[in-house]
Write an enzyme that holds these catalytic residues in place. Sequence first.
Site, mmCIF file in Angstrom:
data_model
loop_
_atom_site.group_PDB
_atom_site.id
_atom_site.type_symbol
_atom_site.label_atom_id
_atom_site.label_comp_id
_atom_site.label_asym_id
_atom_site.label_seq_id
_atom_site.Cartn_x
_atom_site.Cartn_y
_atom_site.Cartn_z
ATOM 1 N N ASN A 9 0.844 -1.212 0.000
ATOM 2 C CA ASN A 9 0.000 0.000 0.000
ATOM 3 C C ASN A 9 0.874 1.255 0.000
ATOM 4 O O ASN A 9 0.685 2.177 0.810
ATOM 5 C CB ASN A 9 -0.935 0.012 1.208
ATOM 6 C CG ASN A 9 -2.019 -1.051 1.104
ATOM 7 O OD1 ASN A 9 -2.185 -1.694 0.059
ATOM 8 N ND2 ASN A 9 -2.758 -1.259 2.171
ATOM 9 N N GLU B 143 3.777 -0.843 -4.650
ATOM 10 C CA GLU B 143 2.457 -1.353 -5.009
ATOM 11 C C GLU B 143 1.560 -0.231 -5.514
ATOM 12 O O GLU B 143 1.555 0.872 -4.966
ATOM 13 C CB GLU B 143 1.807 -2.020 -3.788
ATOM 14 C CG GLU B 143 0.481 -2.675 -4.126
ATOM 15 C CD GLU B 143 -0.150 -3.369 -2.928
ATOM 16 O OE1 GLU B 143 -0.808 -4.397 -3.133
ATOM 17 O OE2 GLU B 143 0.001 -2.880 -1.789
ATOM 18 N N ASP C 287 -2.499 0.104 -6.315
ATOM 19 C CA ASP C 287 -3.862 -0.424 -6.362
ATOM 20 C C ASP C 287 -4.645 0.423 -7.360
ATOM 21 O O ASP C 287 -4.981 1.583 -7.078
ATOM 22 C CB ASP C 287 -4.520 -0.336 -4.979
ATOM 23 C CG ASP C 287 -3.966 -1.359 -4.008
ATOM 24 O OD1 ASP C 287 -3.034 -2.084 -4.396
ATOM 25 O OD2 ASP C 287 -4.448 -1.419 -2.861
ATOM 26 N N HIS D 111 -6.791 2.929 -1.864
ATOM 27 C CA HIS D 111 -7.118 1.691 -1.164
ATOM 28 C C HIS D 111 -8.600 1.430 -1.337
ATOM 29 O O HIS D 111 -9.430 2.078 -0.696
ATOM 30 C CB HIS D 111 -6.751 1.822 0.321
ATOM 31 C CG HIS D 111 -6.620 0.504 1.013
ATOM 32 N ND1 HIS D 111 -6.671 0.373 2.384
ATOM 33 C CD2 HIS D 111 -6.444 -0.748 0.535
ATOM 34 C CE1 HIS D 111 -6.514 -0.905 2.710
ATOM 35 N NE2 HIS D 111 -6.376 -1.592 1.611
#
Length: 503
Positions: A252, A281, A283, A296
Site C-alpha cells: 500500500n 504497489e 492499487d 485503497h
Amino acid sequence: ARVPAVSVMHIEAVREGRQSEGLRKHGAAFPERHCFTLVFKGKRKNLDLAARGEEDAHHWVQGLTKLMGRLQAMSQPEKLDQYPFWIHGVLQRADRNKDNKMSFREVKSMLRMINIDMDDVYAYKLFKECDRSGDERLEGREVEEFCRRLLRRPELEELFGRYSGEDHVLSAEELRDFLRDQGEDASLCQARAVIRTYELNEKARQQDLMMLDGFMMYLLSAAGDILNQEHTKVHQDMSQPLCHYFISSSHNTYLTHNQIGGTSSTEAYVRALMAGCRCVELDCWEGSDGEPIVYHGHTLTSKILFRDVIESIRDYAFKQSPYPVILSLENHCGLDQQATMARHMKAILGDMLLTQPLEGQDPHDLPSPEQLKGKVLVKGKKLPEPWHEPQGVTSLLDHEEEEEEEEEEEEEEKLQERSSRRVRGSPRAVVQGHHYPVRVALTPWWFLQAKDASQVAPELSAVVVYCQAVPFPGLAHALRHPRPCEMSSFSERKARKLIKEAG
C-alpha cells in the site's frame, strides 16, 4: 502565512521546480523556475516555496544545498560546538509567551521542533521529575536538567562504569579491553586514536583518557555502529538471477497514514524509493474521464491519478539505487483503462520500462539485478501465448483476489482488536470452479465499478515480462516445475498454512 523557522539539520532534500505533489497541483500560478521544495526528515510535510525570481530561487537552492553539505561533513565535536546556540534558539521559539519558563505544552512543542517523537506519558514523567518548584513550569537549571535527561542512555552509563571502575574515567588500556571484548582486534595505539577523535574534554584527551560523554560520542558514531560501514554500500554479488535476492518491498505504498481514511500521495512513492525500496504497489481502479486512479479500494482514502504516480516513479526510481524497480499492479480496472495504464507507462517511462526479454537472455530465466540496472519491471497478469481465450478472460475473483481478501480479513481482525466496533463485510459464498475453489462476493457495491476487470487487456499484458502474477500451485508443484518468471502473492496466514502442510 508566516512559516515557523526550520533547522537545516531537519532538511532531507531540496527539489528545484515543481517537483512536489503540492506544486504540481496548486503551483501553476508560479513560473516553474521560481519554485522549489524543502523535503524534511521524518513525518513532517514538505514545504513548497516560490521565490520572487529565478535568480532568487537558484540562490536559495544553492545556499541550502551547501549548508546541508557542510552540516553533513561536520565532525561530532564541531556539531557539539553549535549545540548551545541551536538549543537556545529552539527554546526561545518554544517559549510562546516569552516568560522564560516552559509549560508542558511548550515542552511538547520543543520536542516536535527537535524532531523527537516521544510518548506524552513518559515526557510528562520527565517534566515532573525536573519541576523542582512544583509550579508546572521549567526554568533555568530545570530546563537544562530536562534536556540532559533526554540525552541520557542508562545502559551506556552502566557499560562505561563496568569498564572504567570507581574513578569513572576510561584509560587507553581499559578502552582497548572493551574493544577486544566486542570482538575487535584492537591495539593500544587504536584505543588512543579513538580517544583523540571522540573525547570532548581537552585535558582528558591530552592524557589519553576518556570520559562518559566521549565514550557515548564514540558508541553513537558511525565508527561505533554495529553495522559494518562497508555494508552501507552494495557489497554483494549482484550477478545472480533476480529470484536469488530478498527485495525491499512496500505494501500500500501510496498511503501516508492509516489504511481506512488516510491520504494517498505520490510523495509516499518518492519517500519509499528514496529509502531504497525496489518494489512498490499500485492499487489501480476505474477513474473518471477515462483516467485510472490509485487508492485503497472500498475505503475512504483519497485518490491520486495513476499517471501522476508513474511520473513520480520515473523521477525518483534510480536516485537512491541503480537496481531495478518492480511495479506491483493490483488491477481493478476495465479493459479501456488497463490500456490507458499501459500507454501511460510507455509514454512516461520510455526506455526505462522493460517491454521485451533482454537480448541474448533465455526468456524463461530471470536476469540479474546487474543486467536490469535502470529498468522498471511490471508485475501483473499476462495473457496466455498463444491466446486460447478471447480478450484473455479470467475468473473475476481468481486466486490472487482471494489472497487479497485474506489480507483484508487479517487487517480487519487487527482493527477489531483495537476497536469495539465490528466491521461486517458482504456475505460470501464458496463456489467450485474448473481448477480451484473461488470466492464470489454477492453483489457488493463496488461490483458495478469493476466493469470488465475480469479481463486482461493485451496492451497491459504486453508490458509484463519477467514478473507474471499467477495463482500459487502449492509447494510440491512449484518445486517439481519451477518457473522463475512467475510470482505469487499470499497472506501471512496462507504462508503459515503452506509451511504447516509441507511439514
